[in-house]
Design a protein around this motif. Structure first.
Motif, PDB file in Angstrom:
ATOM      1  N   GLY A  51       0.786  -1.223   0.000  1.00  0.00           N
ATOM      2  CA  GLY A  51       0.000   0.000   0.000  1.00  0.00           C
ATOM      3  C   GLY A  51       0.816   1.270   0.000  1.00  0.00           C
ATOM      4  N   CYS A  52       1.995   1.237  -0.618  1.00  0.00           N
ATOM      5  CA  CYS A  52       2.838   2.427  -0.645  1.00  0.00           C
ATOM      6  C   CYS A  52       3.555   2.515  -1.982  1.00  0.00           C
ATOM      7  CB  CYS A  52       3.845   2.403   0.496  1.00  0.00           C
ATOM      8  SG  CYS A  52       5.013   1.028   0.420  1.00  0.00           S
ATOM      9  N   ALA A  53       4.171   3.669  -2.241  1.00  0.00           N
ATOM     10  CA  ALA A  53       4.927   3.859  -3.474  1.00  0.00           C
ATOM     11  C   ALA A  53       6.146   2.945  -3.492  1.00  0.00           C
ATOM     12  CB  ALA A  53       5.362   5.323  -3.607  1.00  0.00           C
ATOM     13  N   ALA A  54       6.515   2.480  -4.684  1.00  0.00           N
ATOM     14  CA  ALA A  54       7.657   1.574  -4.823  1.00  0.00           C
ATOM     15  C   ALA A  54       8.291   1.788  -6.186  1.00  0.00           C
ATOM     16  CB  ALA A  54       7.202   0.125  -4.680  1.00  0.00           C
ATOM     17  N   ASP A  55       9.601   1.550  -6.267  1.00  0.00           N
ATOM     18  CA  ASP A  55      10.278   1.588  -7.561  1.00  0.00           C
ATOM     19  C   ASP A  55      10.927   0.237  -7.834  1.00  0.00           C
ATOM     20  OD1 ASP A  55      13.560   1.964  -7.221  1.00  0.00           O
ATOM     21  OD2 ASP A  55      12.409   2.629  -5.478  1.00  0.00           O
ATOM     22  N   GLY A  56      11.079  -0.092  -9.113  1.00  0.00           N
ATOM     23  CA  GLY A  56      11.527  -1.414  -9.512  1.00  0.00           C
ATOM     24  C   GLY A  56      12.880  -1.806  -8.973  1.00  0.00           C
ATOM     25  N   GLU A  57      13.835  -0.893  -9.030  1.00  0.00           N
ATOM     26  CA  GLU A  57      15.179  -1.235  -8.579  1.00  0.00           C
ATOM     27  C   GLU A  57      15.200  -1.568  -7.092  1.00  0.00           C
ATOM     28  OE1 GLU A  57      19.556   0.660  -9.284  1.00  0.00           O
ATOM     29  OE2 GLU A  57      18.235   1.719  -7.878  1.00  0.00           O
ATOM     30  N   SER A  58      14.463  -0.803  -6.281  1.00  0.00           N
ATOM     31  CA  SER A  58      14.438  -1.067  -4.841  1.00  0.00           C
ATOM     32  C   SER A  58      13.739  -2.376  -4.524  1.00  0.00           C
ATOM     33  CB  SER A  58      13.747   0.087  -4.105  1.00  0.00           C
ATOM     34  OG  SER A  58      14.480   1.284  -4.244  1.00  0.00           O
ATOM     35  N   VAL A  59      12.661  -2.676  -5.258  1.00  0.00           N
ATOM     36  CA  VAL A  59      11.908  -3.910  -5.004  1.00  0.00           C
ATOM     37  C   VAL A  59      12.728  -5.132  -5.393  1.00  0.00           C
ATOM     38  CG1 VAL A  59       9.881  -5.250  -5.703  1.00  0.00           C
ATOM     39  CG2 VAL A  59       9.651  -2.806  -5.231  1.00  0.00           C
ATOM     40  N   ILE A  60      13.359  -5.078  -6.568  1.00  0.00           N
ATOM     41  CA  ILE A  60      14.103  -6.235  -7.072  1.00  0.00           C
ATOM     42  C   ILE A  60      15.510  -6.301  -6.490  1.00  0.00           C
ATOM     43  CG2 ILE A  60      15.066  -7.280  -9.180  1.00  0.00           C
ATOM     44  CD1 ILE A  60      12.639  -6.138 -10.667  1.00  0.00           C
ATOM     45  N   GLY A  61      16.102  -5.128  -6.258  1.00  0.00           N
ATOM     46  CA  GLY A  61      17.475  -5.070  -5.752  1.00  0.00           C
ATOM     47  C   GLY A  61      18.392  -4.479  -6.805  1.00  0.00           C
ATOM     48  N   PRO A  62      19.281  -3.548  -6.415  1.00  0.00           N
ATOM     49  CA  PRO A  62      20.160  -2.876  -7.381  1.00  0.00           C
ATOM     50  C   PRO A  62      21.007  -3.835  -8.205  1.00  0.00           C
ATOM     51  CG  PRO A  62      20.225  -1.768  -5.252  1.00  0.00           C
ATOM     52  CD  PRO A  62      19.465  -3.040  -5.038  1.00  0.00           C
ATOM     53  N   GLN A  63      21.478  -4.911  -7.586  1.00  0.00           N
ATOM     54  CA  GLN A  63      22.343  -5.842  -8.306  1.00  0.00           C
ATOM     55  C   GLN A  63      21.572  -6.672  -9.333  1.00  0.00           C
ATOM     56  OE1 GLN A  63      25.607  -5.581  -7.887  1.00  0.00           O
ATOM     57  NE2 GLN A  63      25.190  -4.009  -6.327  1.00  0.00           N
ATOM     58  N   GLN A  64      20.308  -6.984  -9.013  1.00  0.00           N
ATOM     59  CA  GLN A  64      19.503  -7.842  -9.887  1.00  0.00           C
ATOM     60  C   GLN A  64      18.695  -7.054 -10.916  1.00  0.00           C
ATOM     61  OE1 GLN A  64      19.298  -8.032  -6.436  1.00  0.00           O
ATOM     62  NE2 GLN A  64      20.801  -9.690  -6.303  1.00  0.00           N
ATOM     63  N   TRP A  65      18.568  -5.732 -10.719  1.00  0.00           N
ATOM     64  CA  TRP A  65      17.661  -4.934 -11.534  1.00  0.00           C
ATOM     65  C   TRP A  65      17.936  -5.060 -13.034  1.00  0.00           C
ATOM     66  CZ3 TRP A  65      13.221  -3.020 -12.277  1.00  0.00           C
ATOM     67  CH2 TRP A  65      12.996  -1.982 -13.188  1.00  0.00           C
ATOM     68  N   ALA A 106      20.333   7.969 -13.044  1.00  0.00           N
ATOM     69  CA  ALA A 106      19.564   8.582 -11.951  1.00  0.00           C
ATOM     70  C   ALA A 106      18.407   7.684 -11.535  1.00  0.00           C
ATOM     71  CB  ALA A 106      19.052   9.964 -12.377  1.00  0.00           C
ATOM     72  N   PRO A 107      18.677   6.632 -10.755  1.00  0.00           N
ATOM     73  CA  PRO A 107      17.587   5.786 -10.250  1.00  0.00           C
ATOM     74  C   PRO A 107      16.708   6.566  -9.282  1.00  0.00           C
ATOM     75  CG  PRO A 107      19.651   5.228  -9.176  1.00  0.00           C
ATOM     76  CD  PRO A 107      19.993   6.183 -10.270  1.00  0.00           C
ATOM     77  N   TYR A 108      15.501   6.079  -9.068  1.00  0.00           N
ATOM     78  CA  TYR A 108      14.606   6.721  -8.116  1.00  0.00           C
ATOM     79  C   TYR A 108      15.179   6.602  -6.709  1.00  0.00           C
ATOM     80  CZ  TYR A 108      11.112   7.152 -11.781  1.00  0.00           C
ATOM     81  OH  TYR A 108      10.443   7.495 -12.928  1.00  0.00           O
ATOM     82  N   THR A 109      14.928   7.610  -5.900  1.00  0.00           N
ATOM     83  CA  THR A 109      15.456   7.679  -4.544  1.00  0.00           C
ATOM     84  C   THR A 109      14.311   7.690  -3.538  1.00  0.00           C
ATOM     85  OG1 THR A 109      15.418  10.097  -4.509  1.00  0.00           O
ATOM     86  CG2 THR A 109      17.410   9.034  -5.395  1.00  0.00           C
ATOM     87  N   SER A 110      14.647   7.642  -2.254  1.00  0.00           N
ATOM     88  CA  SER A 110      13.622   7.725  -1.214  1.00  0.00           C
ATOM     89  C   SER A 110      12.874   9.050  -1.313  1.00  0.00           C
ATOM     90  CB  SER A 110      14.254   7.579   0.176  1.00  0.00           C
ATOM     91  OG  SER A 110      15.219   8.598   0.406  1.00  0.00           O
ATOM     92  N   GLN A 111      13.567  10.111  -1.741  1.00  0.00           N
ATOM     93  CA  GLN A 111      12.905  11.408  -1.891  1.00  0.00           C
ATOM     94  C   GLN A 111      11.872  11.381  -3.007  1.00  0.00           C
ATOM     95  OE1 GLN A 111      15.251  14.795  -3.320  1.00  0.00           O
ATOM     96  NE2 GLN A 111      14.243  16.092  -1.807  1.00  0.00           N
ATOM     97  N   THR A 112      12.218  10.772  -4.158  1.00  0.00           N
ATOM     98  CA  THR A 112      11.242  10.716  -5.250  1.00  0.00           C
ATOM     99  C   THR A 112      10.086   9.788  -4.892  1.00  0.00           C
ATOM    100  OG1 THR A 112      12.666   9.074  -6.355  1.00  0.00           O
ATOM    101  CG2 THR A 112      12.798  11.347  -7.116  1.00  0.00           C
ATOM    102  N   ARG A 113      10.344   8.738  -4.106  1.00  0.00           N
ATOM    103  CA  ARG A 113       9.232   7.881  -3.655  1.00  0.00           C
ATOM    104  C   ARG A 113       8.296   8.658  -2.735  1.00  0.00           C
ATOM    105  NH1 ARG A 113      13.386   4.080  -3.347  1.00  0.00           N
ATOM    106  NH2 ARG A 113      13.536   4.290  -1.068  1.00  0.00           N
ATOM    107  N   GLN A 114       8.849   9.513  -1.875  1.00  0.00           N
ATOM    108  CA  GLN A 114       8.019  10.343  -1.006  1.00  0.00           C
ATOM    109  C   GLN A 114       7.192  11.324  -1.823  1.00  0.00           C
ATOM    110  OE1 GLN A 114      10.766  12.083   1.772  1.00  0.00           O
ATOM    111  NE2 GLN A 114      11.133  10.150   2.845  1.00  0.00           N
ATOM    112  N   ARG A 115       7.796  11.859  -2.893  1.00  0.00           N
ATOM    113  CA  ARG A 115       7.042  12.762  -3.770  1.00  0.00           C
ATOM    114  C   ARG A 115       5.913  12.011  -4.467  1.00  0.00           C
ATOM    115  NH1 ARG A 115      12.168  15.836  -6.658  1.00  0.00           N
ATOM    116  NH2 ARG A 115      12.761  17.149  -4.869  1.00  0.00           N
TER     117      ARG A 115
END
Length: 235
Positions: A51-65, A106-115
């Motif tokens: 129930g919150c914002a998410a980006d692909g790299e964070s969900v999958i992991g930077p190494q696996q993205w 420029a991957p998404y950051t915690s700041q862009t997820r908050q936005r």
């Protein structure tokens, strides 16, 4: 706010997303997604379960993205990263807002997820006001979040009353009628609140107020029928 003009807005029919708006997105990518990729989309799964914002790299992991199916599909259409967030009505996710960026550095950051979460809160408020009758004709009694008590305590009493009613999605006329003041006085209170919190309009003002820490809950029966019922989102 997200660093990209690319956007896709979906409403959910059951769990299947129905595209209602897109901009700067290739038709081929939309067709790929509609054809079934959404069924295995880790970002959509995270949005629906957490129930919150998410980006692909964070969900999958930077190494696996860069070895993932999500990246391969995005890369085929010129994108590097994706992100999404939920749109709420009552305690139910009724839509999803997606964005993507072409900037590989420029991957998404915690700041862009908050936005993104802020955008989704504003979108939830607007969507509830516009489509309340279509989305859910018989809303049950569910939690509705008011501005934080500490925030209300920091405002003049009448401004605090207006702020609460703006967060409920009430119009100036409804607020004026309930408080026994003129429409113009309500308009002045709203303008002052927008200036105080740096909001450009009442929808952004409501989203900012609802995003303040320390919210308190009241029942649906205690607020206006068109109130926003939005679950709190974690960062």
């Amino acid at each position: 706010m997200t660093g990209s003009p690319t956007v896709g807005l979906y409403l959910l029919d059951g769990l299947a997303p129905e595209l209602v708006y897109s901009d700067h997105v290739a038709e081929g990518l939309l067709e790929n997604y509609k054809a079934g990729f959404w069924k295995c989309d880790p970002v959509l799964d995270c949005i629906m379960t957490r129930g919150c914002a998410a980006d692909g790299e964070s969900v999958i992991g930077p190494q696996q993205w860069r070895h993932s199916a999500s990246f391969e599909m995005l890369h085929e259409w010129g994108f590097a990263y994706n992100m999404g967030g939920p749109l709420w009505s009552s305690d139910k996710i009724v839509g999803v807002l997606f964005t993507a960026t072409t900037n590989k550095d420029a991957p998404y950051t915690s700041q862009t997820r908050q936005r993104m979460e802020l955008l989704c809160r504003a979108g939830s408020l607007a969507l509830t006001n516009m489509k309340a009758g279509e989305i859910e004709a018989h809303l049950s009694v569910t939690p509705v979040h008011e501005p934080a008590p500490l925030l209300s305590a920091s405002l003049p009493p009448r401004s605090a009353e207006v702020a609460v009613r703006v967060c409920r999605g009430q119009t100036n006329k409804e607020i004026a009628r309930e408080m026994g003041i003129s429409d113009q006085t309500v308009k002045e209170h709203v303008a002052n609140l927008c200036r105080r919190f740096g909001a450009h309009n009442r929808t952004e003002l409501a989203a900012l107020l609802l995003n303040m820490p320390g919210r308190q809950s009241v029942t649906k029966a205690e607020v206006a029928p068109r109130a926003l019922a939005c679950r709190p989102l974690s960062s």
